[in-house]
Enzyme design. Structure first.
Site, PDB file in Angstrom:
ATOM      1  N   GLY A 161      34.914  16.384  39.854  1.00  2.54           N
ATOM      2  CA  GLY A 161      36.233  17.013  39.758  1.00  2.54           C
ATOM      3  C   GLY A 161      36.120  18.486  39.383  1.00  2.54           C
ATOM      4  O   GLY A 161      37.004  19.042  38.728  1.00  2.54           O
ATOM      5  N   ALA A 162      35.027  19.133  39.842  1.00  2.61           N
ATOM      6  CA  ALA A 162      34.837  20.559  39.520  1.00  2.61           C
ATOM      7  C   ALA A 162      35.856  21.440  40.234  1.00  2.61           C
ATOM      8  O   ALA A 162      36.028  22.604  39.889  1.00  2.61           O
ATOM      9  CB  ALA A 162      33.422  20.994  39.879  1.00  2.61           C
ATOM     10  N   ILE A 191      40.713  21.489  34.997  1.00  2.00           N
ATOM     11  CA  ILE A 191      39.841  21.340  33.811  1.00  2.00           C
ATOM     12  C   ILE A 191      38.377  21.449  34.257  1.00  2.00           C
ATOM     13  O   ILE A 191      37.583  22.187  33.667  1.00  2.00           O
ATOM     14  CB  ILE A 191      40.124  20.015  33.075  1.00  2.00           C
ATOM     15  CG1 ILE A 191      41.540  20.047  32.471  1.00  2.00           C
ATOM     16  CG2 ILE A 191      39.076  19.776  31.980  1.00  2.00           C
ATOM     17  CD1 ILE A 191      41.996  18.756  31.808  1.00  2.00           C
ATOM     18  N   GLY A 192      38.028  20.739  35.333  1.00  2.00           N
ATOM     19  CA  GLY A 192      36.647  20.749  35.812  1.00  2.00           C
ATOM     20  C   GLY A 192      36.158  22.134  36.173  1.00  2.00           C
ATOM     21  O   GLY A 192      35.007  22.507  35.894  1.00  2.00           O
ATOM     22  N   SER A 239      41.942  10.462  28.082  1.00  2.00           N
ATOM     23  CA  SER A 239      43.318  10.910  27.839  1.00  2.00           C
ATOM     24  C   SER A 239      43.805  10.305  26.527  1.00  2.00           C
ATOM     25  O   SER A 239      43.395   9.203  26.151  1.00  2.00           O
ATOM     26  CB  SER A 239      44.244  10.424  28.961  1.00  2.00           C
ATOM     27  OG  SER A 239      45.598  10.548  28.580  1.00  2.00           O
ATOM     28  N   TYR A 263      47.077   4.070  34.348  1.00  2.00           N
ATOM     29  CA  TYR A 263      46.273   5.234  33.945  1.00  2.00           C
ATOM     30  C   TYR A 263      45.793   5.072  32.494  1.00  2.00           C
ATOM     31  O   TYR A 263      44.620   5.304  32.189  1.00  2.00           O
ATOM     32  CB  TYR A 263      47.143   6.471  34.110  1.00  2.00           C
ATOM     33  CG  TYR A 263      46.536   7.787  33.699  1.00  2.00           C
ATOM     34  CD1 TYR A 263      45.659   8.463  34.544  1.00  2.00           C
ATOM     35  CD2 TYR A 263      46.873   8.391  32.482  1.00  2.00           C
ATOM     36  CE1 TYR A 263      45.124   9.702  34.182  1.00  2.00           C
ATOM     37  CE2 TYR A 263      46.348   9.622  32.110  1.00  2.00           C
ATOM     38  CZ  TYR A 263      45.475  10.274  32.959  1.00  2.00           C
ATOM     39  OH  TYR A 263      44.953  11.499  32.592  1.00  2.00           O
TER      40      TYR A 263
HETATM   41  N1  LIG Z   1      46.312  17.654  32.900  1.00  2.00           N
HETATM   42  C1  LIG Z   1      46.554  16.868  31.870  1.00  2.00           C
HETATM   43  O1  LIG Z   1      47.604  16.951  31.191  1.00  2.00           O
HETATM   44  C2  LIG Z   1      45.540  15.853  31.466  1.00  2.00           C
HETATM   45  C3  LIG Z   1      45.724  15.173  30.267  1.00  2.00           C
HETATM   46  C4  LIG Z   1      44.809  14.227  29.871  1.00  2.00           C
HETATM   47  C5  LIG Z   1      43.721  13.970  30.672  1.00  2.00           C
HETATM   48  N2  LIG Z   1      43.546  14.616  31.845  1.00  2.00           N
HETATM   49  C6  LIG Z   1      42.389  14.299  32.654  1.00  2.00           C
HETATM   50  O2  LIG Z   1      41.641  15.469  32.914  1.00  2.00           O
HETATM   51  C7  LIG Z   1      40.895  15.308  34.116  1.00  2.00           C
HETATM   52  C8  LIG Z   1      41.097  16.528  35.004  1.00  2.00           C
HETATM   53  O3  LIG Z   1      42.463  16.638  35.337  1.00  2.00           O
HETATM   54  P1  LIG Z   1      43.144  18.032  35.772  1.00  2.00           P
HETATM   55  O4  LIG Z   1      44.345  18.166  34.950  1.00  2.00           O
HETATM   56  O5  LIG Z   1      42.120  19.102  35.796  1.00  2.00           O
HETATM   57  O6  LIG Z   1      43.627  17.634  37.231  1.00  2.00           O
HETATM   58  P2  LIG Z   1      43.508  18.356  38.644  1.00  2.00           P
HETATM   59  O7  LIG Z   1      43.500  19.829  38.514  1.00  2.00           O
HETATM   60  O8  LIG Z   1      44.544  17.695  39.469  1.00  2.00           O
HETATM   61  O9  LIG Z   1      42.051  17.889  39.157  1.00  2.00           O
HETATM   62  C9  LIG Z   1      41.833  16.598  39.638  1.00  2.00           C
HETATM   63  C10 LIG Z   1      40.423  16.506  40.175  1.00  2.00           C
HETATM   64  O10 LIG Z   1      40.207  15.150  40.648  1.00  2.00           O
HETATM   65  C11 LIG Z   1      39.628  15.220  41.943  1.00  2.00           C
HETATM   66  N3  LIG Z   1      39.978  14.035  42.728  1.00  2.00           N
HETATM   67  C12 LIG Z   1      41.220  13.637  43.107  1.00  2.00           C
HETATM   68  N4  LIG Z   1      41.126  12.520  43.882  1.00  2.00           N
HETATM   69  C13 LIG Z   1      39.794  12.230  43.981  1.00  2.00           C
HETATM   70  C14 LIG Z   1      39.055  11.228  44.655  1.00  2.00           C
HETATM   71  N5  LIG Z   1      39.646  10.276  45.387  1.00  2.00           N
HETATM   72  N6  LIG Z   1      37.705  11.238  44.543  1.00  2.00           N
HETATM   73  C15 LIG Z   1      37.079  12.192  43.796  1.00  2.00           C
HETATM   74  N7  LIG Z   1      37.724  13.164  43.130  1.00  2.00           N
HETATM   75  C16 LIG Z   1      39.066  13.191  43.230  1.00  2.00           C
HETATM   76  C17 LIG Z   1      40.228  16.467  42.576  1.00  2.00           C
HETATM   77  O11 LIG Z   1      39.430  16.880  43.684  1.00  2.00           O
HETATM   78  P3  LIG Z   1      40.031  17.778  44.904  1.00  2.00           P
HETATM   79  O12 LIG Z   1      41.024  18.717  44.300  1.00  2.00           O
HETATM   80  O13 LIG Z   1      38.826  18.463  45.481  1.00  2.00           O
HETATM   81  O14 LIG Z   1      40.641  16.856  45.900  1.00  2.00           O
HETATM   82  C18 LIG Z   1      40.159  17.418  41.379  1.00  2.00           C
HETATM   83  O15 LIG Z   1      38.859  17.972  41.285  1.00  2.00           O
HETATM   84  C19 LIG Z   1      41.371  13.988  34.735  1.00  2.00           C
HETATM   85  O16 LIG Z   1      40.476  12.954  34.398  1.00  2.00           O
HETATM   86  C20 LIG Z   1      42.698  13.730  34.030  1.00  2.00           C
HETATM   87  O17 LIG Z   1      43.007  12.368  33.992  1.00  2.00           O
HETATM   88  C21 LIG Z   1      44.437  15.566  32.261  1.00  2.00           C
END
Ligand SMILES: NC(=O)c1ccc[n+]([C@@H]2O[C@H](COP(=O)([O-])OP(=O)(O)OC[C@H]3O[C@@H](n4cnc5c(N)ncnc54)[C@H](OP(=O)(O)O)[C@@H]3O)[C@@H](O)[C@H]2O)c1
Length: 242
Positions: free
Chosen positions: A8-9, A13-14, A137, A150
């Site tokens: 998820g780079a 966050i990644g 989370s 989730y």
């Molecule tokens: N944002 C929040 O409030 C929050 C809170 C708590 C925990 N988290 C956790 O933090 C982590 C990162 O979230 P984020 O907020 O940075 O979200 P984000 O910007 O939406 O990033 C999501 C990532 O997941 C990848 N992804 C989506 N579908 C996929 C699949 N089928 N196979 C492989 N990779 C896939 C995306 O890849 P592509 O973009 O290349 O498709 C992207 O790199 C997640 O585990 C999320 O549950 C987030």
């Protein structure tokens, strides 16, 4: 040179974790799913800034747990750390969550990561120190209505880390979860400004986290000096829910 694989780079966050690890001297495998443009942009930016480090991009759909060799066979040489920051959620009542979406969430954020960990364990054990970090989370610890599937998956990552950490401690591998509250990323673009303001009001610190406030803890957990902390879930929530 230390090497990390970031799932998820291409996410908010990644990508921040990638930037901060690169600044700290790491070479990186940068996983993405669909956002080729973003991962190319990140990898070019990092290569320009850190020409002596390597940045290798890897594409993989993690809803497919049966072809992890596509990823694992691409890891040449040593590997010190794996960070799982891929993720997605479905907002709605659990009674209305389709079996397909439930399965997709479980496979992408639990089944596939666990199988990848199995496959990379020897490689992590061979390096001078091994680190596994899941981005979980707060919902995994506190539970959330409307995001029950989730919450379940994220809670399972904490349970897995608690148990697996005990098995691999003697191999020098630590296993931890960083569990954010609400972070200002793409994932939360579904909220309107007024819905976001309502959430801000519930958070004791009064606002969403920025991605670098989560990345900070990932870097701490990945550091060599963090070797005595394992099996833990760290809640970075601004005091919210936990
Ligand atoms: N944002 C929040 O409030 C929050 C809170 C708590 C925990 N988290 C956790 O933090 C982590 C990162 O979230 P984020 O907020 O940075 O979200 P984000 O910007 O939406 O990033 C999501 C990532 O997941 C990848 N992804 C989506 N579908 C996929 C699949 N089928 N196979 C492989 N990779 C896939 C995306 O890849 P592509 O973009 O290349 O498709 C992207 O790199 C997640 O585990 C999320 O549950 C987030």
């Amino acid at each position: 040179m230390k090497w990390a694989l970031i799932f998820g780079a291409s996410g908010d966050i990644g990508s921040k974790v990638a930037e901060d690890l690169a600044d700290a001297g790491w070479s990186l495998y940068l996983h993405y799913y669909q956002n080729r443009e973003k991962i190319d942009e990140i990898s070019q930016k990092l290569t320009k800034k850190h020409p002596k480090q390597d940045f290798i991009t890897l594409q993989y759909d993690m809803t497919d747990a049966d072809n992890i060799s596509k990823i694992c066979d691409s890891i040449f040489g040593k590997l010190n750390a794996v960070v799982f920051s891929e993720g997605t959620t479905y907002y709605g009542l659990f009674s209305e969550l389709s079996p397909n979406n439930l399965d997709m969430m479980i496979t992408m954020q639990l089944r596939t990561p666990l199988r990848i960990v199995q496959s990379l364990q020897d490689k992590l054990a061979e390096s001078e120190f091994g680190r596994i970090v899941f981005v979980g989370s707060v919902y995994g610890g506190a539970g959330s209505a409307m995001e029950v599937g989730y919450s379940t998956v994220k809670g399972a990552l904490s349970a897995f880390s608690r148990a697996y950490a005990k098995e691999v401690a003697s191999l020098g591998i630590t296993v931890n979860v960083i569990a954010p509250g609400a972070v200002d990323t793409q994932m939360n673009k579904i909220f309107s400004e007024s819905e976001k303001a309502d959430i801000d009001a519930e958070i004791p610190i009064g606002r969403f986290a920025s991605p670098d406030e989560i990345s900070y803890w990932v870097l701490v957990l990945l550091s060599e000096k963090a070797g005595y902390l394992t099996g833990q879930t760290l809640y970075a929530t601004g005091g919210w829910l936990k």
